[in-house]
Scaffold this active site. Structure first.
Site, PDB file in Angstrom:
ATOM      1  N   ASN A  31       0.795  -1.231   0.000  1.00  0.00           N
ATOM      2  CA  ASN A  31       0.000   0.000   0.000  1.00  0.00           C
ATOM      3  C   ASN A  31       0.828   1.283   0.000  1.00  0.00           C
ATOM      4  O   ASN A  31       0.255   2.371  -0.091  1.00  0.00           O
ATOM      5  CB  ASN A  31      -1.006   0.015   1.160  1.00  0.00           C
ATOM      6  CG  ASN A  31      -2.019  -1.091   1.016  1.00  0.00           C
ATOM      7  OD1 ASN A  31      -2.592  -1.270  -0.051  1.00  0.00           O
ATOM      8  ND2 ASN A  31      -2.228  -1.851   2.073  1.00  0.00           N
ATOM      9  N   ARG A  47      -1.510   4.412  17.168  1.00  0.00           N
ATOM     10  CA  ARG A  47      -2.602   4.007  16.278  1.00  0.00           C
ATOM     11  C   ARG A  47      -3.371   2.825  16.866  1.00  0.00           C
ATOM     12  O   ARG A  47      -3.292   2.569  18.055  1.00  0.00           O
ATOM     13  CB  ARG A  47      -2.001   3.701  14.900  1.00  0.00           C
ATOM     14  CG  ARG A  47      -1.301   4.967  14.352  1.00  0.00           C
ATOM     15  CD  ARG A  47      -0.877   4.867  12.935  1.00  0.00           C
ATOM     16  NE  ARG A  47      -2.016   4.582  12.078  1.00  0.00           N
ATOM     17  CZ  ARG A  47      -1.879   4.035  10.879  1.00  0.00           C
ATOM     18  NH1 ARG A  47      -0.693   3.723  10.416  1.00  0.00           N
ATOM     19  NH2 ARG A  47      -2.937   3.790  10.141  1.00  0.00           N
TER      20      ARG A  47
END
Length: 143
Positions: free
Chosen positions: A11, A110
């Site tokens: 990605n 995160r």
């Protein structure tokens, strides 16, 4: 010039369009240009690559061992679960080469699943949370 492999996982080709509020607006081309310039300033030649394919990334780590190259690795999502990538990374450091794990963001700030790295324990070091500068700091650590 000393060659270093700068390897990017899944990605990262989507930088600039994928969640810019998280990853910023810089593209993979921007990252590549910056890394090559920072490397040249330090007398290094950066061979910057990206793949979404785990097997290709593993092959590049094998290439690093065979060609005696240090590695800057952003394993992306493979960080958290790819034991095959972990074993290939361990071959790099086991060959007395350096492997710096990098992340654009701070995984600990995160989601919980991002808090674990299978790469970190076999890496020479980890640099995270400094956006593109994570790569600059990794190159500095290699010189």
């Amino acid at each position: 010039m000393t060659r270093v492999l700068v390897l990017n996982g899944p990605n990262l080709s989507r930088l600039g369009t994928r969640e810019p509020e998280v990853y910023g607006s810089a593209t993979l081309a921007d990252l590549t240009s910056a890394v090559q310039a920072w490397a040249a300033e330090r007398g290094l030649e950066a061979d910057v690559r990206q793949t979404d394919d785990e097997a290709v990334l593993i092959g590049w780590l094998h290439e690093a061992v065979e060609s005696r190259c240090d590695v800057v690795l952003n394993p992306a999502a493979f960080t958290h679960y790819s034991y095959a990538l972990r074993d290939a990374a361990a071959q790099v450091t086991g060959a007395h080469l350096r492997l710096i794990e990098v992340h654009l963001t701070n995984p600990y700030a995160r989601e919980t699943f991002r808090h674990h790295s299978v790469i970190g324990p076999v890496a020479t070091g980890t640099i995270a949370g400094f956006a593109l500068d994570s790569y600059r700091l990794a190159l500095a650590a290699l010189t």
